[in-house]
Design an enzyme around this catalytic site. Structure first.
Site, mmCIF file in Angstrom:
data_model
loop_
_atom_site.group_PDB
_atom_site.id
_atom_site.type_symbol
_atom_site.label_atom_id
_atom_site.label_comp_id
_atom_site.label_asym_id
_atom_site.label_seq_id
_atom_site.Cartn_x
_atom_site.Cartn_y
_atom_site.Cartn_z
ATOM 1 N N LYS A 166 48.085 41.339 58.301
ATOM 2 C CA LYS A 166 48.372 41.262 56.802
ATOM 3 C C LYS A 166 49.097 42.467 56.498
ATOM 4 C CE LYS A 166 45.936 40.000 52.468
ATOM 5 N NZ LYS A 166 44.453 39.856 51.990
HETATM 6 O O1 G3P Z 1 43.447 37.664 48.051
HETATM 7 C C1 G3P Z 1 44.032 38.630 47.105
HETATM 8 C C2 G3P Z 1 42.803 38.912 46.242
HETATM 9 O O2 G3P Z 1 41.734 39.846 47.151
HETATM 10 C C3 G3P Z 1 42.913 39.599 44.787
HETATM 11 O O3 G3P Z 1 42.202 39.213 44.166
HETATM 12 O O4 G3P Z 1 40.758 38.761 41.940
HETATM 13 O O5 G3P Z 1 40.999 41.109 43.023
HETATM 14 O O6 G3P Z 1 43.066 39.808 42.098
HETATM 15 P P1 G3P Z 1 41.712 39.603 42.814
#
Ligand code: G3P
Length: 221
Positions: free
Chosen positions: A87
């Site tokens: 990634k």
């Molecule tokens: O895959 C991306 C993710 O981990 C971000 O999610 O909910 O932290 O915006 P969030």
């Protein structure tokens, strides 16, 4: 549409796997830190543990932000397990690194994507997956799902094989709308996946079926 779980929590990954609908796992440095996984060797061991649970791709994010360091780190991560996907953040050196990995046949996930232009660059560099963060766009009053639609249109116009991995998915409607648009993959927490199960008429209907069955069984005695 593939379902990935976005966590480094082994118990939650196992629970999603046992449900029988898990196609892969995504992680990021924040999620690893949340589980208290620190130190290079512990992080590597944790990625291997995740790979043993799922049969699908497992995204492992590089910490480096310069080309040479990203290549070094990405090659080490890719060596850990055949299911590791490197990634890489959507930065200039990241695009170069994705091109390098793609030439080497190493799978990549281009992360921190917030615009159609960034997604186009990721596809041109040969990324296996592109991760637009829809929840974080919604957080700043921008339509995250519109971005998925735009990327779908652009990729279909030119036949790019990069898979759209809708990330920062938070709830059932995100998942359903991503499926309607034609996102290839969604990744979110276990709670988002499990929220697809819920409907009050299912609960009421089941309670009624069981009550009727019990009544009939009692009457038949
Ligand atoms: O895959 C991306 C993710 O981990 C971000 O999610 O909910 O932290 O915006 P969030």
């Amino acid at each position: 549409m593939k379902f990935f779980i976005d966590t480094a929590n082994l118990a939650q990954i196992k629970e999603a796997h046992e449900l029988g609908v898990l196609d892969g796992v995504t992680t990021n440095p924040s999620l690893m830190a949340k589980e208290g996984i620190t130190g290079e060797e512990n992080v590597k061991a944790h990625y291997k543990a995740i790979c043993e649970i799922t049969d699908g791709d497992v995204s492992a994010e590089v910490i480096a932000t310069t080309y040479d360091e990203m290549i070094k780190e990405g090659l080490e991560l890719a060596k850990l397990h055949e299911r590791i996907v490197v990634k890489v953040p959507m930065i200039k050196d990241g695009v170069r690194a994705i091109k390098y990995f793609s030439k080497q046949g190493i799978k990549t996930n281009c992360t921190l994507v917030f615009s159609a232009g960034q997604a186009l660059l990721a596809a041109k560099a040969g990324a296996t997956y592109v991760s637009p963060f829809i929840g974080r766009l919604d957080d700043i009053s921008t339509d995250g799902l519109q971005l998925i639609e735009d990327i779908r249109l652009i990729y279909d116009n030119y036949g790019y094989e990069t898979q759209i991995l809708a990330a920062s998915v938070r709830h059932a409607m995100h998942i359903i709308n991503c499926a309607k648009i034609g996102s290839d993959v969604i990744t979110g927490p276990l709670s988002a996946m499990l929220s697809l199960l819920k409907h009050p008429l299912t609960d009421n209907g089941l309670a009624q079926f069981l009550a009727d069955h019990a009544k009939a069984a009692e009457a038949g005695k």
